[in-house]
Design a protein around this motif. Structure first.
Motif, PDB file in Angstrom:
ATOM      1  N   LEU A  99       0.843  -1.199   0.000  1.00 55.92           N
ATOM      2  CA  LEU A  99       0.000   0.000   0.000  1.00 55.92           C
ATOM      3  C   LEU A  99       0.876   1.246   0.000  1.00 55.92           C
ATOM      4  CD1 LEU A  99      -2.674  -1.081   2.639  1.00 55.92           C
ATOM      5  CD2 LEU A  99      -2.924  -1.080   0.150  1.00 55.92           C
ATOM      6  N   ASP A 100       0.328   2.321  -0.568  1.00 52.45           N
ATOM      7  CA  ASP A 100       1.071   3.578  -0.567  1.00 52.45           C
ATOM      8  C   ASP A 100       1.050   4.197   0.826  1.00 52.45           C
ATOM      9  OD1 ASP A 100      -1.492   4.467  -0.305  1.00 52.45           O
ATOM     10  OD2 ASP A 100      -1.464   5.817  -2.024  1.00 52.45           O
ATOM     11  N   GLY A 101       1.634   5.395   0.951  1.00 54.94           N
ATOM     12  CA  GLY A 101       1.751   6.039   2.260  1.00 54.94           C
ATOM     13  C   GLY A 101       0.425   6.268   2.952  1.00 54.94           C
ATOM     14  N   LYS A 102      -0.643   6.525   2.171  1.00 56.88           N
ATOM     15  CA  LYS A 102      -1.959   6.768   2.745  1.00 56.88           C
ATOM     16  C   LYS A 102      -2.772   5.487   2.891  1.00 56.88           C
ATOM     17  CE  LYS A 102      -2.180  11.469   0.832  1.00 56.88           C
ATOM     18  NZ  LYS A 102      -2.945  12.397  -0.036  1.00 56.88           N
ATOM     19  N   GLY A 103      -2.231   4.388   2.405  1.00 51.60           N
ATOM     20  CA  GLY A 103      -2.935   3.114   2.528  1.00 51.60           C
ATOM     21  C   GLY A 103      -4.131   2.982   1.624  1.00 51.60           C
ATOM     22  N   LEU A 104      -4.141   3.712   0.516  1.00 51.28           N
ATOM     23  CA  LEU A 104      -5.297   3.711  -0.379  1.00 51.28           C
ATOM     24  C   LEU A 104      -5.031   2.987  -1.699  1.00 51.28           C
ATOM     25  CD1 LEU A 104      -6.449   7.416   0.127  1.00 51.28           C
ATOM     26  CD2 LEU A 104      -7.356   5.368   1.247  1.00 51.28           C
ATOM     27  N   VAL A 105      -3.831   3.148  -2.229  1.00 53.25           N
ATOM     28  CA  VAL A 105      -3.512   2.606  -3.548  1.00 53.25           C
ATOM     29  C   VAL A 105      -2.664   1.354  -3.404  1.00 53.25           C
ATOM     30  CG1 VAL A 105      -2.415   3.079  -5.783  1.00 53.25           C
ATOM     31  CG2 VAL A 105      -3.590   4.912  -4.544  1.00 53.25           C
ATOM     32  N   ARG A 106      -3.091   0.300  -4.107  1.00 47.46           N
ATOM     33  CA  ARG A 106      -2.348  -0.953  -4.099  1.00 47.46           C
ATOM     34  C   ARG A 106      -1.281  -0.955  -5.200  1.00 47.46           C
ATOM     35  NH1 ARG A 106      -6.749  -5.875  -3.246  1.00 47.46           N
ATOM     36  NH2 ARG A 106      -7.696  -5.080  -1.307  1.00 47.46           N
ATOM     37  N   ASP A 107      -0.134  -1.506  -4.866  1.00 48.94           N
ATOM     38  CA  ASP A 107       0.946  -1.684  -5.831  1.00 48.94           C
ATOM     39  C   ASP A 107       1.278  -3.171  -5.864  1.00 48.94           C
ATOM     40  OD1 ASP A 107       3.192  -1.758  -7.400  1.00 48.94           O
ATOM     41  OD2 ASP A 107       4.266  -0.178  -6.337  1.00 48.94           O
ATOM     42  N   TYR A 108       0.897  -3.826  -6.963  1.00 43.63           N
ATOM     43  CA  TYR A 108       1.058  -5.278  -7.066  1.00 43.63           C
ATOM     44  C   TYR A 108       2.437  -5.686  -7.551  1.00 43.63           C
ATOM     45  CZ  TYR A 108      -3.962  -5.937  -6.329  1.00 43.63           C
ATOM     46  OH  TYR A 108      -5.214  -5.972  -5.791  1.00 43.63           O
ATOM     47  N   LEU A 109       3.293  -4.720  -7.847  1.00 40.78           N
ATOM     48  CA  LEU A 109       4.668  -5.065  -8.192  1.00 40.78           C
ATOM     49  C   LEU A 109       5.519  -5.107  -6.928  1.00 40.78           C
ATOM     50  CD1 LEU A 109       5.508  -3.120 -11.494  1.00 40.78           C
ATOM     51  CD2 LEU A 109       5.078  -5.554 -11.203  1.00 40.78           C
ATOM     52  N   SER A 110       6.404  -6.078  -6.888  1.00 36.97           N
ATOM     53  CA  SER A 110       7.265  -6.255  -5.726  1.00 36.97           C
ATOM     54  C   SER A 110       8.122  -5.018  -5.487  1.00 36.97           C
ATOM     55  CB  SER A 110       8.160  -7.469  -5.953  1.00 36.97           C
ATOM     56  OG  SER A 110       9.072  -7.630  -4.904  1.00 36.97           O
ATOM     57  N   ALA A 111       8.387  -4.724  -4.216  1.00 35.71           N
ATOM     58  CA  ALA A 111       9.274  -3.606  -3.879  1.00 35.71           C
ATOM     59  C   ALA A 111      10.620  -3.832  -4.560  1.00 35.71           C
ATOM     60  CB  ALA A 111       9.458  -3.523  -2.371  1.00 35.71           C
ATOM     61  N   GLY A 112      11.126  -2.806  -5.198  1.00 33.17           N
ATOM     62  CA  GLY A 112      12.351  -2.939  -5.958  1.00 33.17           C
ATOM     63  C   GLY A 112      12.100  -3.138  -7.437  1.00 33.17           C
ATOM     64  N   ARG A 113      10.861  -3.492  -7.795  1.00 37.39           N
ATOM     65  CA  ARG A 113      10.510  -3.658  -9.210  1.00 37.39           C
ATOM     66  C   ARG A 113       9.376  -2.725  -9.613  1.00 37.39           C
ATOM     67  NH1 ARG A 113      13.100  -8.205 -10.823  1.00 37.39           N
ATOM     68  NH2 ARG A 113      11.925  -8.391 -12.761  1.00 37.39           N
ATOM     69  N   THR A 114       8.955  -1.893  -8.675  1.00 35.27           N
ATOM     70  CA  THR A 114       7.805  -1.041  -8.935  1.00 35.27           C
ATOM     71  C   THR A 114       8.101   0.070  -9.949  1.00 35.27           C
ATOM     72  OG1 THR A 114       6.070   0.273  -7.844  1.00 35.27           O
ATOM     73  CG2 THR A 114       8.311   0.533  -7.028  1.00 35.27           C
TER      74      THR A 114
END
Length: 437
Positions: free
Chosen positions: A154-169
């Motif tokens: 989740l982003d800083g506000k916990g609203l938007v999902r990021d389905y790419l792994s950290a480091g590959r976003t």
């Protein structure tokens, strides 16, 4: 639990590290009558606001009377698994789910005779985790089920999902920027071909096609990763990516073979042995692309995943070796011609050109096949994008070098040589032979 099974699973995690899954972070897995002790399902780099949504249905057990607390899903890092191996070896535990070093997500003793469940796991410890299914009743219990796993940050506000792994976003932007670079090179190459159209050969137009296919491949990969980042699945963009990846792979290896033989700009035909190389490389590239699709679509949980991975690596190595033979043959022929046909300077310059190209091809293959994978393993998961950037920079440099060295010339320096240069080159060749003796 047999220690050999645990060691096999360690190798599985290492393979996942070398070859991280490249498709959607929402995975659908069908498991049928499987008695493997471990089934690696996915790998993901979590931030401090990571989430795992696990939905399992159509659960069927061959023996439901066993202690089902020894059957379930867990998360672990590669480091934690190394310590679990030691625990198993020292007989401190008999089942991996008993270890306090793994993070249990769900065990089947909570089913209460149900055939499905849904759970959400909050991961606040940033690291790269493997989602694994464990069956501590190896060869005693066969399991069938449908698994849907969704891993995201989740982003800083916990609203938007990021389905790419950290480091590959950031990969969508990386691929898009490189696609722009290749489109720019294609435009520059079109300008060069138009300006020097009287001295352009068929090989130069083939180079243009390779550039365009590479640019389209990167553009589709950028859109593919961008869609996965937003939604968790590719929704058809992976099909276009596979198509252009297939065409790009075949065209690049074919181009290296054609340049290595001197086709078009040195001779208008291919010898039988050179045609055989193409007849080997092109079908192998078809096999390699089929293997890549199976690897990506099935994921590491498939029974034949390792087999297809080995096929892919073997085919890739064979292709890389095969494309070197025409360059070696050209170097040998030019060296013999420099001694016999009285045009030492011309042939020596061609010889030098092909030697340089041979070295560059070897460096390119070694860097993209060995160094990049090594970089992938030693780099923190948070910076896994750096291996992609390095691989693409190496590829871009290889394309630029090839275009610069074999560009069309109004006054071709490999054919227009004066007498003084001819004599100097002949003397240089003679000294080179004496040095080798």
């Amino acid at each position: 639990m047999a220690f050999s099974s645990s060691l096999f699973f360690l190798l599985s995690l290492l393979c996942l590290t070398f070859f991280p899954p490249s498709l959607a972070e929402i995975r659908f897995t069908e498991i049928r009558n499987d008695d493997r002790p471990f089934i690696p399902l996915d790998q993901f780099g979590f931030t401090h606001s990571g989430r795992l949504e696990l939905s399992v249905s159509k659960i069927s057990l061959s023996d439901s009377k066993l202690d089902l607390s020894k059957v379930g899903f867990f998360l672990c890092t590669l480091d934690s698994w190394l310590h679990v191996l030691r625990q198993l070896e020292d007989r401190e535990i008999t089942c991996v789910l008993q270890s306090d070093l793994i993070e249990s997500v769900y065990t089947f003793n909570s089913l209460n005779n149900a055939d499905s469940f849904n759970t959400e796991y909050v991961q606040k410890d940033a690291d790269q985790y493997n989602l694994v299914f464990a069956n501590c009743y190896e060869q005693q219990l066969k399991i069938s089920m449908d698994v849907r796993s969704a891993m995201y940050n989740l982003d800083g506000k916990g609203l938007v999902r990021d389905y790419l792994s950290a480091g590959r976003t950031i990969l969508p932007r990386v691929y898009f920027l490189f696609s722009l670079a290749y489109f720019g090179l294609a435009g520059l190459w079109i300008y060069i071909l138009y300006k020097k159209r009287l001295t352009a050969f068929r090989i130069h137009f083939f180079m243009l096609a390779v550039l365009i296919l590479k640019a389209l491949n990167l553009l589709c990969e950028a859109e593919d990763k961008s869609y996965i980042k937003r939604t968790g699945s590719a929704h058809g963009w992976d099909v276009l990516f596979y198509i252009f990846s297939f065409l790009k792979g075949i065209s690049l290896f074919t181009l290296i073979v054609l340049i290595g033989t001197g086709w078009s700009f040195l001779k208008p035909y291919l010898q039988d042995k050179e045609k055989k190389v193409l007849m080997i490389v092109i079908p192998l590239q078809v096999v390699a692309n089929i293997a890549q699709v199976v690897i990506d679509e099935s994921g590491p949980y498939g029974h034949d995943w390792f087999t297809w991975k080995q096929i892919f690596l073997l085919v890739d190595v064979v292709c890389c070796c095969a494309v070197l033979f025409p360059i070696v043959w050209s170097i040998k022929n030019l060296r013999e011609a420099a001694r016999t046909d009285g045009k030492a300077a011309v042939n020596l310059m061609k010889l030098t050109l092909f030697r340089h190209y041979y070295i560059v091809v070897i460096c390119y293959i070694y860097f993209t096949r060995v160094v990049v994978y090594a970089l992938e393993t030693i780099t923190s998961y948070k910076y896994s994008w750096t291996s992609v950037v390095c691989a693409e920079l190496a590829t871009l440099s290889f394309y630029v070098f090839t275009g610069y060295k074999f560009k069309p010339e109004a006054h071709n320096p490999y054919f227009v040589i004066d007498d003084e240069e001819e004599e100097a080159a002949a003397e240089a060749l003679k000294l080179e032979d004496e040095f080798e003796l």
